[in-house]
Write a protein that holds these residues in place. Structure first.
Motif, PDB file in Angstrom:
ATOM      1  N   ILE A  32       0.866  -1.173   0.000  1.00  0.00           N
ATOM      2  CA  ILE A  32       0.000   0.000   0.000  1.00  0.00           C
ATOM      3  C   ILE A  32       0.900   1.220   0.000  1.00  0.00           C
ATOM      4  O   ILE A  32       1.807   1.338   0.835  1.00  0.00           O
ATOM      5  N   SER A  33       0.679   2.096  -0.935  1.00  0.00           N
ATOM      6  CA  SER A  33       1.510   3.293  -1.041  1.00  0.00           C
ATOM      7  C   SER A  33       1.228   4.220   0.136  1.00  0.00           C
ATOM      8  O   SER A  33       0.078   4.496   0.470  1.00  0.00           O
ATOM      9  N   SER A  34       2.291   4.663   0.765  1.00  0.00           N
ATOM     10  CA  SER A  34       2.134   5.562   1.898  1.00  0.00           C
ATOM     11  C   SER A  34       3.343   6.482   1.979  1.00  0.00           C
ATOM     12  O   SER A  34       4.476   6.065   1.769  1.00  0.00           O
ATOM     13  N   GLU A  35       3.085   7.715   2.303  1.00  0.00           N
ATOM     14  CA  GLU A  35       4.149   8.709   2.436  1.00  0.00           C
ATOM     15  C   GLU A  35       4.471   8.981   3.902  1.00  0.00           C
ATOM     16  O   GLU A  35       5.223   9.904   4.201  1.00  0.00           O
ATOM     17  N   TYR A  36       3.899   8.233   4.809  1.00  0.00           N
ATOM     18  CA  TYR A  36       4.106   8.492   6.225  1.00  0.00           C
ATOM     19  C   TYR A  36       5.477   7.993   6.667  1.00  0.00           C
ATOM     20  O   TYR A  36       5.763   6.797   6.638  1.00  0.00           O
ATOM     21  N   VAL A  37       6.310   8.898   7.087  1.00  0.00           N
ATOM     22  CA  VAL A  37       7.673   8.582   7.503  1.00  0.00           C
ATOM     23  C   VAL A  37       7.682   7.703   8.751  1.00  0.00           C
ATOM     24  O   VAL A  37       8.540   6.831   8.903  1.00  0.00           O
ATOM     25  N   TRP A  38       6.706   7.887   9.624  1.00  0.00           N
ATOM     26  CA  TRP A  38       6.681   7.152  10.886  1.00  0.00           C
ATOM     27  C   TRP A  38       6.552   5.643  10.689  1.00  0.00           C
ATOM     28  O   TRP A  38       6.899   4.881  11.588  1.00  0.00           O
ATOM     29  N   LEU A  39       6.102   5.207   9.528  1.00  0.00           N
ATOM     30  CA  LEU A  39       5.965   3.770   9.292  1.00  0.00           C
ATOM     31  C   LEU A  39       7.294   3.040   9.428  1.00  0.00           C
ATOM     32  O   LEU A  39       7.338   1.896   9.865  1.00  0.00           O
ATOM     33  N   SER A  40       8.380   3.709   9.078  1.00  0.00           N
ATOM     34  CA  SER A  40       9.692   3.060   9.170  1.00  0.00           C
ATOM     35  C   SER A  40      10.136   2.846  10.611  1.00  0.00           C
ATOM     36  O   SER A  40      11.071   2.082  10.869  1.00  0.00           O
ATOM     37  N   SER A  41       9.455   3.482  11.566  1.00  0.00           N
ATOM     38  CA  SER A  41       9.809   3.297  12.983  1.00  0.00           C
ATOM     39  C   SER A  41       9.041   2.136  13.636  1.00  0.00           C
ATOM     40  O   SER A  41       9.281   1.821  14.798  1.00  0.00           O
ATOM     41  N   ILE A  42       8.155   1.501  12.904  1.00  0.00           N
ATOM     42  CA  ILE A  42       7.349   0.418  13.477  1.00  0.00           C
ATOM     43  C   ILE A  42       8.193  -0.755  13.977  1.00  0.00           C
ATOM     44  O   ILE A  42       7.918  -1.276  15.062  1.00  0.00           O
ATOM     45  N   PRO A  43       9.218  -1.215  13.258  1.00  0.00           N
ATOM     46  CA  PRO A  43      10.000  -2.332  13.802  1.00  0.00           C
ATOM     47  C   PRO A  43      10.599  -2.031  15.189  1.00  0.00           C
ATOM     48  O   PRO A  43      10.575  -2.897  16.068  1.00  0.00           O
ATOM     49  N   GLY A  44      11.095  -0.832  15.393  1.00  0.00           N
ATOM     50  CA  GLY A  44      11.617  -0.454  16.711  1.00  0.00           C
ATOM     51  C   GLY A  44      10.513  -0.410  17.754  1.00  0.00           C
ATOM     52  O   GLY A  44      10.702  -0.842  18.899  1.00  0.00           O
ATOM     53  N   PHE A  45       9.361   0.114  17.362  1.00  0.00           N
ATOM     54  CA  PHE A  45       8.197   0.147  18.244  1.00  0.00           C
ATOM     55  C   PHE A  45       7.799  -1.277  18.645  1.00  0.00           C
ATOM     56  O   PHE A  45       7.556  -1.568  19.822  1.00  0.00           O
ATOM     57  N   ASN A  46       7.782  -2.180  17.660  1.00  0.00           N
ATOM     58  CA  ASN A  46       7.413  -3.565  17.950  1.00  0.00           C
ATOM     59  C   ASN A  46       8.450  -4.261  18.832  1.00  0.00           C
ATOM     60  O   ASN A  46       8.093  -5.092  19.671  1.00  0.00           O
ATOM     61  N   ALA A  47       9.715  -3.923  18.656  1.00  0.00           N
ATOM     62  CA  ALA A  47      10.747  -4.483  19.539  1.00  0.00           C
ATOM     63  C   ALA A  47      10.521  -4.007  20.972  1.00  0.00           C
ATOM     64  O   ALA A  47      10.699  -4.774  21.928  1.00  0.00           O
ATOM     65  N   SER A  48      10.101  -2.767  21.123  1.00  0.00           N
ATOM     66  CA  SER A  48       9.778  -2.246  22.466  1.00  0.00           C
ATOM     67  C   SER A  48       8.589  -2.994  23.060  1.00  0.00           C
ATOM     68  O   SER A  48       8.600  -3.344  24.242  1.00  0.00           O
ATOM     69  N   ILE A  49       7.579  -3.228  22.242  1.00  0.00           N
ATOM     70  CA  ILE A  49       6.418  -3.993  22.706  1.00  0.00           C
ATOM     71  C   ILE A  49       6.853  -5.387  23.146  1.00  0.00           C
ATOM     72  O   ILE A  49       6.429  -5.886  24.193  1.00  0.00           O
ATOM     73  N   ASN A  50       7.696  -6.034  22.348  1.00  0.00           N
ATOM     74  CA  ASN A  50       8.177  -7.369  22.714  1.00  0.00           C
ATOM     75  C   ASN A  50       8.970  -7.339  24.014  1.00  0.00           C
ATOM     76  O   ASN A  50       8.853  -8.250  24.836  1.00  0.00           O
ATOM     77  N   SER A  51       9.783  -6.315  24.212  1.00  0.00           N
ATOM     78  CA  SER A  51      10.562  -6.191  25.449  1.00  0.00           C
ATOM     79  C   SER A  51       9.649  -6.056  26.662  1.00  0.00           C
ATOM     80  O   SER A  51       9.843  -6.732  27.682  1.00  0.00           O
ATOM     81  N   ILE A  52       8.671  -5.187  26.545  1.00  0.00           N
ATOM     82  CA  ILE A  52       7.732  -4.966  27.658  1.00  0.00           C
ATOM     83  C   ILE A  52       6.921  -6.239  27.909  1.00  0.00           C
ATOM     84  O   ILE A  52       6.692  -6.622  29.061  1.00  0.00           O
TER      85      ILE A  52
END
Length: 190
Positions: A32-52
């Motif tokens: 899905i085409s998206s111009e949202y830059v924040w999407l590239s931060s999702i893997p780090g966010f998910n790693a934080s979720i996994n840590s918690i």
């Protein structure tokens, strides 16, 4: 009996639909085409979720053994909620962004011979951890849902029986999720 049947059907449907959806999104060449830059931060966010989640699983396990079922319930409920957040973020990421290729230093989407030579045996380690993480994350879903159902239904004997193997798998999946992220993070497209 009707509610139990509905619960079991719900567990089965979720357990089949979630891995299928994830597989389609990961392996689909269409994003899905998206111009949202924040999407590239999702893997780090998910790693934080996994840590918690890993931390909460450890605390929740200790609390259950100590008989503090109130705190155990809170830890497990938050862990489940974090799992849902993780899944939504994961699906969003893979619907919009290409998957990272471990060792693809120039981020061109191809692991060439020089890149493969540079990472040598580390790629095998990474893929082994990743494969076990993926397979166990899909396999543990129905057992986590059943464990929650048995707890809510006050079928504590069945709950205890299922969490003896579900809890360590869920913990393993949470911890290896962080390890996979740390190993792959240099290769995520920006």
């Amino acid at each position: 009996m009707k509610n139990k049947r509905i619960a079991m059907i719900t567990v089965a449907v979720i357990s089949l639909v979630v891995p299928a959806l994830v597989a389609v999104l990961i392996y689909s060449p269409y994003k899905i085409s998206s111009e949202y830059v924040w999407l590239s931060s999702i893997p780090g966010f998910n790693a934080s979720i996994n840590s918690i989640t890993a931390l909460l699983l450890l605390i929740g396990g200790v609390m259950a053994k100590k008989g503090n079922y109130t705190l155990h319930k809170v830890c497990m409920a938050i862990s489940l909620a974090l799992g849902v957040c993780f899944l939504l973020a994961y699906v969003t990421y893979h619907a919009t962004m290409p998957s990272a290729i471990f060792g693809d230093v120039n981020l061109d989407g191809v692991l060439d011979a020089d890149e493969q030579l540079n990472i040598s045996g580390l790629r095998t380690v990474y893929l082994t951890i990743l494969l076990s993480h993926i397979l166990l994350s899909a396999a543990v879903v129905p057992f986590v849902l059943l464990a929650f159902y048995f707890a809510i239904a006050k079928e504590f004997d069945r709950h205890v029986k299922i969490v003896k193997f579900t809890w360590p798998i869920w913990l393993y999946v949470s911890v290896t999720g962080v390890i996979v992220y740390l190993l792959a993070s240099p290769y995520y497209p920006s």
